[in-house]
Design a protein around this motif. Structure first.
Motif, PDB file in Angstrom:
ATOM      1  N   VAL A 138      25.712  -5.351  19.803  1.00 26.83           N
ATOM      2  CA  VAL A 138      26.400  -6.634  20.020  1.00 26.83           C
ATOM      3  C   VAL A 138      25.399  -7.768  19.809  1.00 26.83           C
ATOM      4  N   LYS A 139      25.740  -8.689  18.914  1.00 24.40           N
ATOM      5  CA  LYS A 139      24.829  -9.775  18.545  1.00 24.40           C
ATOM      6  C   LYS A 139      25.452 -11.127  18.910  1.00 24.40           C
ATOM      7  N   LEU A 140      24.770 -11.861  19.793  1.00 29.61           N
ATOM      8  CA  LEU A 140      25.233 -13.172  20.223  1.00 29.61           C
ATOM      9  C   LEU A 140      24.202 -14.225  19.873  1.00 29.61           C
ATOM     10  N   ALA A 141      24.625 -15.497  19.905  1.00 29.43           N
ATOM     11  CA  ALA A 141      23.726 -16.585  19.539  1.00 29.43           C
ATOM     12  C   ALA A 141      22.664 -16.816  20.608  1.00 29.43           C
ATOM     13  N   ARG A 142      23.085 -16.816  21.880  1.00 33.59           N
ATOM     14  CA  ARG A 142      22.115 -17.193  22.915  1.00 33.59           C
ATOM     15  C   ARG A 142      22.397 -16.607  24.295  1.00 33.59           C
ATOM     16  N   THR A 143      23.621 -16.173  24.556  1.00 36.18           N
ATOM     17  CA  THR A 143      24.011 -15.802  25.906  1.00 36.18           C
ATOM     18  C   THR A 143      23.599 -14.372  26.247  1.00 36.18           C
ATOM     19  N   PRO A 144      22.917 -14.146  27.376  1.00 37.55           N
ATOM     20  CA  PRO A 144      22.620 -12.777  27.810  1.00 37.55           C
ATOM     21  C   PRO A 144      23.912 -12.007  28.074  1.00 37.55           C
ATOM     22  N   LEU A 145      23.864 -10.719  27.834  1.00 38.49           N
ATOM     23  CA  LEU A 145      25.022  -9.849  28.035  1.00 38.49           C
ATOM     24  C   LEU A 145      24.585  -8.598  28.763  1.00 38.49           C
ATOM     25  N   VAL A 146      25.340  -8.232  29.822  1.00 34.85           N
ATOM     26  CA  VAL A 146      25.024  -7.030  30.591  1.00 34.85           C
ATOM     27  C   VAL A 146      26.326  -6.282  30.889  1.00 34.85           C
TER      28      VAL A 146
END
Length: 254
Positions: A221-229
């Protein structure tokens, strides 16, 4: 009363357990019953009553129940993955009649979000936390500094032509289209980047059944800036959140 029964109505299963609302811990083993075919109100009503009987709590305290759709003042206003007869139904009254108990109904993703911010992956995270549950559909919960903004329903954002997000990027869509985890993560990334651009959250928490399989998809999963857990409470978050909200509303009389 600190121990409250939480019941989570899902597209494939209805599960429940008593919850210690001071700690967020289940105090008995979770019990699950398959969602009746068609998920008609009268059939779901009987399963909820059966879960109450299973835990032997017929004459004790309030019950928190989640629903996979919009819930406003006890009425269910949408029915994306259940029978259309839920639309406009006073479901609080339906379940109160079935159980003989005070029932507090809440959107399923909202319940999961409250649980994750109170006791899970969003605990002590300042600012805006978004919990997205991927399962039969996509549910969403938006919490700012621990305060819930209910019924966001961001799984129904239009994303690909004439399709809304959950029809394209849910776990059911992954299974339907026979996607591997990398292929599903590409779709999920497109959806999450869209939500990210709209809300600029401080944290994404991914819940639902997929939270138990984070090792298979998280790196893709690739996001611009937001951490993901992944959700810390995994598939128990709805049960815990339902109990928490029932306890709070019972105390406040709402």
């Amino acid at each position: 009363m600190s121990v409250i029964l939480g019941i989570d109505i899902g597209g494939s299963g209805i599960k429940g357990a008593p919850v210690d609302t001071r700690t967020g811990q289940l105090v008995a083993e979770r019990h699950r019953i398959p969602t009746p075919a068609g998920a008609r109100p009268e059939d779901v009503q009987e399963v909820v009553a059966e879960l109450v009987r299973h835990f032997g709590q017929e004459e004790k305290g309030p019950i928190g129940v989640t629903f996979p759709g919009i819930v406003l003042h006890g009425k269910t206003l949408s029915a994306a993955n259940v029978d259309d007869s839920w639309i406009g139904l006073d479901a609080d009254a339906l379940f109160t009649e079935a159980t003989g108990r005070d029932v507090f109904l809440v959107n399923d993703a909202d319940a999961a979000g409250v649980a994750e911010v109170r006791f899970g992956a969003g605990r002590d995270v300042p600012g805006l936390v978004m919990v997205l549950t991927f399962g039969t559909g996509i549910g969403s919960a938006l919490l700012h500094s621990g305060v819930l903004v209910p019924n966001t329903e961001l799984g129904h954002l239009w994303l690909k032509g004439d399709k809304h997000a959950e029809s394209w990027a849910s776990d059911r869509a992954r299974e339907r289209d026979d996607l591997n985890w990398k292929g599903w993560a590409k779709r999920a990334s497109t959806y999450l980047r869209h939500v990210e651009a709209l809300f600029s959250p401080d944290l994404f928490i991914i819940g639902g059944g997929l939270s138990k399989k984070a090792d298979k998809w998280q790196e893709h999963v690739k996001l611009a800036r937001t951490p993901l857990v992944p959700a810390a409470l995994q598939n128990e978050a709805g049960i815990v959140g339902a109990a928490l909200l029932a306890a709070e509303r019972s105390r406040s009389g709402r």
